[in-house]
Design a protein around this motif. Sequence first.
Motif, short mmCIF file in Angstrom:
data_model
loop_
_atom_site.label_atom_id
_atom_site.label_comp_id
_atom_site.label_asym_id
_atom_site.label_seq_id
_atom_site.Cartn_x
_atom_site.Cartn_y
_atom_site.Cartn_z
N ARG A 101 32.73 1.13 17.18
CA ARG A 101 32.79 2.17 16.15
C ARG A 101 31.59 3.11 16.20
NH1 ARG A 101 33.46 -1.76 11.57
NH2 ARG A 101 31.95 -0.34 10.64
N GLN A 102 30.45 2.59 16.69
CA GLN A 102 29.24 3.43 16.75
C GLN A 102 28.60 3.32 18.13
OE1 GLN A 102 26.26 2.44 13.76
NE2 GLN A 102 27.84 1.83 12.30
N LEU A 103 28.02 4.43 18.56
CA LEU A 103 27.13 4.35 19.72
C LEU A 103 25.92 3.51 19.30
CD1 LEU A 103 26.18 5.39 22.57
CD2 LEU A 103 25.08 7.28 21.37
N PRO A 104 25.54 2.50 20.10
CA PRO A 104 24.34 1.74 19.74
C PRO A 104 23.11 2.65 19.69
CG PRO A 104 25.59 0.60 21.45
CD PRO A 104 26.18 1.98 21.31
N GLY A 105 22.48 2.73 18.53
CA GLY A 105 21.27 3.54 18.36
C GLY A 105 20.12 2.64 18.00
N LEU A 106 20.07 2.29 16.72
CA LEU A 106 19.09 1.29 16.26
C LEU A 106 19.14 0.04 17.15
CD1 LEU A 106 17.19 -0.08 14.18
CD2 LEU A 106 19.22 -0.50 12.75
N ALA A 107 20.34 -0.37 17.55
CA ALA A 107 20.49 -1.58 18.37
C ALA A 107 19.71 -1.44 19.68
CB ALA A 107 21.97 -1.84 18.66
N SER A 108 19.93 -0.32 20.39
CA SER A 108 19.23 -0.11 21.67
C SER A 108 17.74 0.06 21.44
CB SER A 108 19.79 1.13 22.38
OG SER A 108 21.16 0.94 22.68
N GLN A 109 17.38 0.75 20.35
CA GLN A 109 15.95 0.99 20.08
C GLN A 109 15.21 -0.31 19.81
OE1 GLN A 109 17.01 4.06 17.04
NE2 GLN A 109 15.41 5.28 18.02
N HIS A 110 15.83 -1.19 19.02
CA HIS A 110 15.14 -2.45 18.72
C HIS A 110 15.11 -3.37 19.94
CE1 HIS A 110 14.50 -6.42 16.61
NE2 HIS A 110 13.47 -5.70 16.24
N LEU A 111 16.14 -3.31 20.78
CA LEU A 111 16.11 -4.10 22.02
C LEU A 111 14.97 -3.63 22.93
CD1 LEU A 111 19.93 -4.46 22.74
CD2 LEU A 111 18.31 -6.35 22.40
N MET A 112 14.75 -2.32 22.98
CA MET A 112 13.62 -1.82 23.77
C MET A 112 12.29 -2.28 23.18
SD MET A 112 14.51 2.03 25.10
CE MET A 112 15.60 2.60 23.81
N ALA A 113 12.22 -2.30 21.85
CA ALA A 113 10.98 -2.76 21.20
C ALA A 113 10.70 -4.22 21.56
CB ALA A 113 11.08 -2.61 19.69
N LEU A 114 11.76 -4.98 21.86
CA LEU A 114 11.58 -6.38 22.26
C LEU A 114 11.23 -6.52 23.74
CD1 LEU A 114 14.64 -7.96 20.36
CD2 LEU A 114 12.22 -8.09 19.71
N GLY A 115 11.27 -5.42 24.49
CA GLY A 115 10.87 -5.47 25.90
C GLY A 115 12.00 -5.25 26.89
N TYR A 116 13.22 -5.08 26.41
CA TYR A 116 14.34 -4.82 27.33
C TYR A 116 14.30 -3.36 27.79
CZ TYR A 116 16.36 -9.24 25.68
OH TYR A 116 16.57 -10.55 25.37
N GLY A 117 14.74 -3.14 29.01
CA GLY A 117 14.86 -1.77 29.51
C GLY A 117 16.20 -1.19 29.13
N TYR A 118 16.23 0.14 28.99
CA TYR A 118 17.48 0.81 28.63
C TYR A 118 17.56 2.16 29.32
CZ TYR A 118 20.89 3.54 26.09
OH TYR A 118 21.96 4.34 25.80
N GLY A 119 18.78 2.53 29.70
CA GLY A 119 19.04 3.87 30.21
C GLY A 119 20.34 4.39 29.64
N GLY A 120 20.33 5.61 29.13
CA GLY A 120 21.53 6.23 28.58
C GLY A 120 22.38 6.84 29.69
N GLU A 121 23.64 7.14 29.36
CA GLU A 121 24.56 7.82 30.28
C GLU A 121 24.70 7.07 31.62
OE1 GLU A 121 22.99 9.76 27.36
OE2 GLU A 121 21.97 10.74 29.02
N GLY A 122 24.61 5.76 31.55
CA GLY A 122 24.81 4.96 32.76
C GLY A 122 23.63 4.96 33.70
N ASP A 123 22.49 5.43 33.25
CA ASP A 123 21.33 5.57 34.15
C ASP A 123 20.64 4.22 34.34
OD1 ASP A 123 19.08 6.27 35.56
OD2 ASP A 123 18.69 8.08 34.39
N TRP A 124 21.12 3.45 35.30
CA TRP A 124 20.56 2.12 35.57
C TRP A 124 19.18 2.19 36.20
CZ3 TRP A 124 19.87 1.70 40.84
CH2 TRP A 124 20.69 2.51 41.65
N LYS A 125 18.86 3.31 36.89
CA LYS A 125 17.53 3.42 37.51
C LYS A 125 16.45 3.50 36.43
CE LYS A 125 18.04 7.07 40.27
NZ LYS A 125 19.41 7.53 39.86
#
Length: 491
Positions: A279-303
């Motif tokens: 129902r929603q694009l992950p926003g807060l979810a992705s932001q908090h995961l990054m705060a925990l040390g996970y890497g993230y890339g939008g638009e499929g940007d795995w690099k």
Amino acid sequence: MKLQEYEFWFLVGSQFLYGPEVLETVSARAAEMAEQLNRTGRLPCRLVYKLTAKTNEEIQSFVREANYDPHCAGVVAWCHTFSPSKMWINGLAALQKPYCHLATQYNRAVPNEEIDMDFMNLNQAAHGDREHGFLTARLRMPCKVIAGFWQDETLQRRLGDWMRTAVGAAVSRSLKVMRFGDNMREVAVTEGDKVEAQIKFGWQVNTWPVGQLVETMEAVRGEEIDALMETYRRAYIFDTDDLETVRYQAREEIAIRRMMDEEGCRAFSNNFQDLYGMRQLPGLASQHLMALGYGYGGEGDWKVAAMTAILKAMSEGKTGGTAFMEDYTYNLVPGEEYSLGAHMLEVCPSVAAETPHIQVHPLGIGDREPPARLVFSGHEGDAIVVSLIDMGGRFRLLCQDIHCILPPLPMPNLPVARVTWQPKPNLTTGLECWITAGGAHHSVLSYDVTAEQMKDWAALMGIEYIHIGAGTTVEQVEQQLFWNDLAWKLK
Ligand code: MN
């Protein structure tokens, strides 16, 4: 593994020529130096004295163990005396771990009155380190040379930074990236050769269905969401009454994290064009995961997802912050030039100048419900932006020095996190250099990792490195790109 679980092995060069007494002194001093360096608190990982090298067999055996031990993230070598380099060839030719040549000496000063030939034989790093440097140069192996007195803070900090870089190489070699959906349609720079990336960097980049994420989300229990909401309440300011929307982000976060942890992934990418069943694009979810040390890339940007995870691992325990970033818009008013970076939602709150606010706003693109996100401004300070691009047959790493400023004016209608910065050498020349070199709109912004560390990391990975700093001109970059292109074709 956490940063502190890695260790570095201290290897000291000598030879039998000077007799057993000298060798005992060398060994005792090397152990003492490692112990004292560990006590400074400036090395992020333990330096373990292992060996005073005197024979080819000893060095080969040392290298076999270093290659094999997953806790050993690199080797620090130094020659207390002269140490003939031919006995190092077999070992160093087989070494698979990052290598640092610490060009130092035990004593700071030449003891004018007491100095004699015994002193000279024992303390001849100036002599031995040159013989050692010839061999690493001849082997064309990546070798970080750090010179200076070992008790000086500058040297200790540089050695500490290099250790973090070597850990970045170790993290890279075992990194797994989880992709949800493919790249954003028609975008070029987020594409890349995943097989080549695995050969060069070790990254295992694979895809999982968005449908599986949706199933995992549906299985998240209410109590789990309650607990994560408490975490949000402790860290952020709730600037919305729409708790159901925030709870939906918590559900997404728990599910994404569960899937990543089950697969041992440390980074993920998604694409707002492929959110089927969400129902929603992950926003807060992705932001908090990054705060925990996970890497993230939008638009499929795995690099960029992988690079975010690596820079976060390199800067573990530091407080400046590291974030997935995107150049968005410029302020071109003369004398007040800056670049404004943001993303649709997903900027890591580790770079925030103030406590982030959780807000809910509609999203103009993506055809989903208004998502909850963290809104804040990035803090002031020196930083870098890093971009990894696939040039076809090779990767290029771009690194630009920047100075982040607080946004000069409030932007009350901008519903996303933002960072504003002045690129080096200035906005327009820096931009011309970046575009000439093909740098992406996606980058990793870090206040904690330095351009020197990225140069060393690129050398460890065997990829091209371009640095845009205070003194860089467009002409220099053009020439460097031209010669690099030829050199990489010959390679
Ligand atoms: Mn983007």
